[in-house]
Design an enzyme around this catalytic site. Sequence first.
Site: not given
Lengths: 506, 295
Positions: A200, A252-255, A257, A308, A417
């Site tokens: 995706k 992608g983002s840690t959130e 993830g 990143c 970030e």
Amino acid sequence: MSEKDNGVATATPKAGWDYAPAPETVKVSIAAKYGHFIGGKFVPPRGVGKGEPSHFATINPANEQTLAEVAQGTTADVDAAVSAAEKAGRAWAALPGAERAKYIFRLGRRVQERARELAVLETLDSGKPIKESRDVDVPLVAAHLFYHAGWADKLPYAFPGRQPRPVGVCGQVIPWNFPLLMAAWKIGPALACGNTVVLKPAETTPLTALRLAEIIEECELPPGVVNIVTGDGRTGAALVSHPGVAKVAFTGSTEVGKKIAGATAGTGKKLTLELGGKSANIIFEDASIDQAIEGIIAGIYFNQGEVCCAGSRLFVQESILDMVVRKLRHRLGSLRVGDPMDKNTDVGAVNSKQQLATIEKYVRIGAEEGADLHVGGGTPTGSNPWASVNGGFSKGYFCRPCFFTGVQPAHTIAREEIFGPVLSVMSFRTPEEAITRANNSPYGLAAGVWTDKGGKIFDIARQLKAGVVWMNTYNKFDPASPFGGFKESGFGREGGVQGLRGYVQL
Amino acid sequence: MSERMTVLKTYKLFIDGKFPRSESGRSMEVRTNAGDVHLCRASRKDLRDAVEAARRAQPGWARATAYLRGQILYRVAEMVEGKRRELAEAIAATGGKSAKAAKGRKTLSPEQEVTLAIDRLVHFAGWADKYAQVLGCNNPVAGPYYNFTVPEPMGVVAALAPDDRPLLGLVSVLAPAVVSGNAVVAVASSTHPIPAAIFAEACATGDVPGGVVNILTGDRSELLPFVASHRDIDGVIAINLSAAEGATLRKGVAENLKRVSIHEGVDLADKNTCEHPWWIEPLVEMKTMWHPASV
């Protein structure tokens, strides 16, 4: 420190002439509307809820014009794609490695042949400068495919004493900062190891992945080996939580993830995550300063800072702080911000309105918390910090490269970030302090160290908690070089022999 | 009766190189064929203390040379060899499942279990200065750069021993973590914890720096959620957990992205399954370094 230490004037120089426009002239055809690529062909979206839009627009962030309509993937679409991948899986895994390799080699070749077209399309959809999509992204796409192709028939050598087996269907969700490159990072190792894929692409940058689908079709990959479903976060969530998916790979983002980690816990799915960062770039007084300045610039302003592993925390040894700041100001003045399709552009458009708003938030917070803003392009810093980095562009999402001095470790811009061309400059006195402060972050993706002392650079590099350490360089990438983070920057590696680990069972 | 009274051993926790009782004052009763024994039942705070000790000890252990780490692990094997009889008796005394064989698995006597545990320690001790050569490499990048990847310790690793084969299971989770420069907080078998308490003595006399190995006895199911949610634990290794325990542990990934490595369906007696560098690999972080190779 006297001016003659470095021979750089404090004021931004004016050359008295400007560059002539150098627009990229290759035209690419883009369909008005795209479906998903499932089971080897493009199909319209299915199972769209009543009154819900089946498609959404992807725009050019440099001028806000719609490039195409792409499909919003539903759970039915994800189902169909996973089924197609499952169905294709057995034959693909059973294919001799050497034969699998040839399909992937073929993909790499076709990417090379269509390189310019892909670069133009990437720049249109993402806002990144054509210079970067042409010289970095697309060449690396081909290189990744070539590198991984060669592994397909050599896997037992990658895992001494083991017999690696494929994992199954890989659900892969990728970001918008390196759209096609991330697709190659994901697809290359997955296919080489005998897995099939449902990919995706990011909501704002689906076009090059869809072009890759055309290339996959041209290369006669067996239907269902690679499936591409477009959509927003809901589509991604449906994919990673699909029971038919055996392995989830997310960049992608840690959130997000962490959410994926929670959702896959206890499902038996294999997971690799490549997440956020707040990487430290450490400059010692015994570094080659001019090279370091170029490294700082490349570290934070490459791809508008939407990287990143961007070197977004700069630690400068106190004795050279003034000189480094002066040189950075000078260098900022020579970065060209603007039309991503112009071959001279260094900093293009921010990927989306949403991302521009995020950057705005942090620039304002940085100023409010008391740090001093420095902006490129000769624009003075007025009372409105955002106007000085964003003002003057009539259309599109632009942000001038900038940096903050007087940043304290507790400042928001030193911890979170930003994912934009915004650098936080801090100072240190001793190597121990540099290491402590560099490691004082939940992230651990990358780091940079600059010193001409050999023993020192290895000692520092060894102590930095980061998956990639660039010594006297920054932001270099290669398919043979594993990439990925420590701590909350994710786990697993991509690239190199270590990158195969996430795609095999031992 | 002229026979001498036996001096019984008190089994305690092993934290920071010392043998404290649980801060909670709690104990748990373990039935043995020589009478009941009370062991410490470690609390959440004991776990926290152990993690703090491990965190303090880890940088020094990581900086120790690979040669030295190997020597120390080998020394632990020597100490276990010296305690062979005590350990075998402890395994036998609590009816440790070494005597019973799970379906299709080899039957092990307590003595055989101790032998395998010693040999496993020696096996992993030998990896100390070799695993980096197998797991790391030079990378031929397309440019004038010297590029290489080295495995580095993850940091603080929680090692959860299975219930059956209490000594061999503990050694199997502990050795790969310790040899690769991690500091370990181990949780012993809940049902057969005595061998772990004895093993701690081997670590203490085997020159393992204080805090590098910490061993808690107690109720694993009680400690598991705290292991999962602890933000200063970087990695977890476990063997043959139940599905529910595994799920609890994996929830911790969402907390701080700790690396959770659960080996399932493992026959601990099988050297081919349990003795290879791919046990170390989930407990290290790959660091890749670039340097220009041009003037």
